[in-house]
Design an enzyme around this catalytic site. Structure first.
Site, PDB file in Angstrom:
ATOM      1  N   TYR A  82      69.751   1.538  64.091  1.00 42.73           N
ATOM      2  CA  TYR A  82      69.279   1.920  65.412  1.00 42.73           C
ATOM      3  C   TYR A  82      68.451   0.765  65.996  1.00 42.73           C
ATOM      4  CZ  TYR A  82      71.184   6.324  63.900  1.00 42.73           C
ATOM      5  OH  TYR A  82      72.038   7.284  63.436  1.00 42.73           O
ATOM      6  N   ARG A 129      60.129   3.733  58.679  1.00 44.42           N
ATOM      7  CA  ARG A 129      61.344   3.722  57.865  1.00 44.42           C
ATOM      8  C   ARG A 129      62.123   2.447  58.168  1.00 44.42           C
ATOM      9  NH1 ARG A 129      65.349   8.668  56.999  1.00 44.42           N
ATOM     10  NH2 ARG A 129      67.038   7.556  55.984  1.00 44.42           N
TER      11      ARG A 129
END
Length: 159
Positions: A82, A129
Site C-alpha cells: 500500500y 506495520r
C-alpha cells in the site's frame, strides 16, 4: 489500522479517480476485484512533492476520527504494497528529491505520517506495520534487510 491504498486502488473503486503512487508503475502480478469483475491494475499518477502534506494530514484526520470513535489505539499500515510501503521500496519508488532515492528519503513519508499520528495519540497508542520482504502487490526492494534496519532505527525516536 490507518492506510492508503496508493497504486493498489482502481478507478472503478474510486469514482473514476486515477490511483496515486510514488512513481507511475502499475501492479503487474495480479488483478483487482471490481464491480465489473477482475481488472488489471491501472497505471497510477506519481504524486507531486507538494501533495505529501495532504497525505500526511489525511492520516492525521483518520487518527482523530479513530480516537473520536472510541478506539484504544491505531496501527499505521506501511506494509503489503500500500502507499507507505510503495514509498519505502526502491522497486516501486523511482523518485528523486526528498521522497526518493536514499533510504532516508524513501522513509520520509512513513515517518511524517507516524509523527502526525503520534501527535494525535501519543507514542504508546500507535503501532507501525511494515513488510519489507513481502512481494504482494508487485513489491520489491534491493536491500530489504537494510530497509528494515533503517526504518526500525528511525522509529525509535517515537518511543
Amino acid at each position: 489500522q490507518l492506510w492508503h491504498g496508493g497504486r493498489a486502488c482502481h478507478p472503478l473503486l474510486t469514482d473514476g479517480l486515477q490511483p496515486v503512487a510514488p512513481s507511475a508503475i502499475a501492479i503487474s502480478d495480479d488483478e483487482v476485484h471490481t464491480p465489473q469483475g477482475k481488472q488489471p491494475y491501472a497505471v497510477p499518477r506519481a504524486l507531486e512533492d507538494g501533495e505529501m502534506t495532504g497525505i500526511v494530514e489525511g492520516f492525521r484526520l483518520a487518527a482523530r476520527h479513530a480516537m473520536a470513535a472510541g478506539f484504544d489505539g491505531v496501527e499505521v499500515h506501511g506494509a503489503n504494497g500500500y502507499l507507505l510501503d510503495q514509498f519505502l521500496r526502491d522497486g516501486s519508488n523511482k523518485r528523486t528529491g526528498p521522497y526518493g532515492g536514499s533510504l532516508e528519503n524513501r522513509a520520509r513519508l512513513l515517518l511524517e505520517v507516524v509523527e502526525a499520528v503520534v501527535d494525535v495519540w501519543g507514542s504508546d497508542r500507535v503501532g507501525v506495520r511494515i513488510s519489507p520482504r513481502n512481494s504482494y502487490n508487485s513489491m520489491r526492494d534491493s536491500e530489504p534487510v537494510g530497509l528494515t534496519r533503517y526504518v526500525a532505527g528511525a522509529l525509535n525516536r517515537f518511543i
